[in-house]
Enzyme design. Structure first.
Site, PDB file in Angstrom:
ATOM      1  CE  LYS A 110      -3.640  -0.232   2.194  1.00  0.00           C
ATOM      2  NZ  LYS A 110      -4.447  -0.510   3.474  1.00  0.00           N
ATOM      3  CG  ASP A 207     -13.899   3.145   7.000  1.00  0.00           C
ATOM      4  OD1 ASP A 207     -15.015   3.329   6.726  1.00  0.00           O
ATOM      5  OD2 ASP A 207     -13.091   3.289   5.924  1.00  0.00           O
TER       6      ASP A 207
END
Length: 388
Positions: A110, A207
């Site tokens: 990432k 989230d």
């Protein structure tokens, strides 16, 4: 430790404006070659370790993953073909995710974007937060394997999950069978229970959504993306943290919007919305309504009158596919208790797992009197509990 991990764990599935069904999967990607450089030929296995943590056995599975390491930017660039678009898995507001090969192992890398208002946060705090997350080792949570922190280059090395996200399976062309939906619901609940009850300090994800639940080869759920995670201080008298709400809105607990008192029950609410997606097969938001309001009265008909067809995914309610009525009742009860009750009355993940497994009666978290929460008056009461 109460600072936000947004700079460290950026959400790469897109936010409310975009979606990335491409993430963590991609059968058309070219084959990856192990890391090698014509100039340096780095050997990843001999990389300088961060000495943050040595991996322990996976709690549910017993398998081990490589030790947590600190990598150089050059190593990660070579692992992804210089961050070639050929290896791009997904892109979102916080950065890009690439498929990479480190020491012969396929990983997800990432590459984080710089968030302007967080550039000057204390570096040691960020490294401490990475250390905490590196200790998270569970079958149902995507494992952080390493990181790179070289000036403006911030990257994470993560366990690679090949079977895309729950969202892509729910809204793709192939039917997600009921047994797989139950398996995913239970697995995600176990992952959250681990974060809330077994991590020290406790971790609130903040989230949870179908984008951030990845699916393994055996259709096991793996919770991903700690972009908004909060770590509760290690003290018995702190049960929540006040913070600006930054999650995807339809999944966000409405009680304290926009200044939200975050607690484990905020994750329970978001998880309940995911259960509604598993039950109905609907997207959380469309042009006409959101899934929470759409399901409200249909849940009453299902639990009180046994009328499931108006609520349940029509692809499951057919001759070609079916579901166990008792299992469906248990999942609907868990969704209702998680979404429509006020935070103080919501069940813990441990209770939800018991109901989904059939070891706890669903009436312990949602009974006929609780249908009052589904009325307009109950809706207002749940949203503003301080008025009652």
């Amino acid at each position: 430790m109460a600072s936000c991990l947004g700079c460290c764990f950026g959400n790469t599935s897109t936010d409310k404006h975009r979606s990335t069904d491409k993430i963590d999967g991609g059968s058309t990607l070219p084959a990856l070659q192990p890391v090698s450089s014509p100039h340096h030929a780095p050997v990843i296995g001999q990389t300088e370790s961060s000495s943050v943590v040595q991996d322990k056995e996976n709690q549910d599975g017993g398998s081990t993953l490589p030790a947590f390491q600190q990598y150089t930017y050059e190593q990660l660039a070579w692992a992804t073909g210089q961050f070639s678009n050929n290896f791009l898995l997904g892109e979102g507001a916080f950065g890009q995710v690439y498929k990479g090969n480190l020491d012969g192992k396929v990983v997800a890398i990432k590459k984080l974007k710089i968030i302007q208002d967080e550039q000057h946060e204390n570096l040691q705090t960020k490294l401490d937060e990475i250390e905490v997350i590196s200790h998270v080792t569970h079958l149902h949570i995507v494992k952080l394997l390493g990181y790179c922190n070289e000036e403006a280059n911030k990257l994470l090395v993560l366990e690679y999950v090949p079977n895309k996200s729950l969202k892509s399976h729910l809204h793709g062309k192939r039917l997600l069978e009921w047994k797989d939906r139950m398996n995913i619901a239970i697995g995600a609940a176990k992952g959250l229970q681990y974060l809330h009850e077994d991590c020290d300090p406790k971790i609130i994800h903040r989230d949870i959504k179908s984008d951030n639940i990845l699916i393994g080869n055996e259709f096991e759920a793996k919770i991903a993306d700690f972009s908004l995670a909060k770590i509760l201080p290690i003290t018995d008298d702190i049960t929540h943290i006040t913070t600006m709400l930054r999650g995807t809105n339809i999944y966000a607990d409405p009680e304290y919007d926009p200044l939200q008192r975050v607690s484990e029950k905020s994750d329970v609410y978001s998880y309940g919305v995911v259960l509604l997606e598993l039950i109905t097969g609907r997207k959380p938001q469309d042009a006409h309504s959101n899934i929470i309001e759409w399901a409200r009265l249909r849940i009453v008909s299902a639990l009180s009158g046994g009328i499931y067809h108006a609520l349940v995914d029509s692809k499951l309610d057919s001759k070609l596919a079916s579901y166990e009525t008792k299992e469906m009742e248990r999942m609907i009860s868990c969704a209702a208790a998680s979404v429509y009750k006020s935070s103080k009355l919501r069940p813990r993940m441990k209770d939800i797992i018991g109901v989904l497994n059939g070891t706890t009666p669903p009436e312990q978290i949602w009974n006929s009197e609780d249908n009052a929460f589904l009325s307009e008056k109950g809706k207002r009461r749940a949203a503003r509990p301080w008025l009652t």
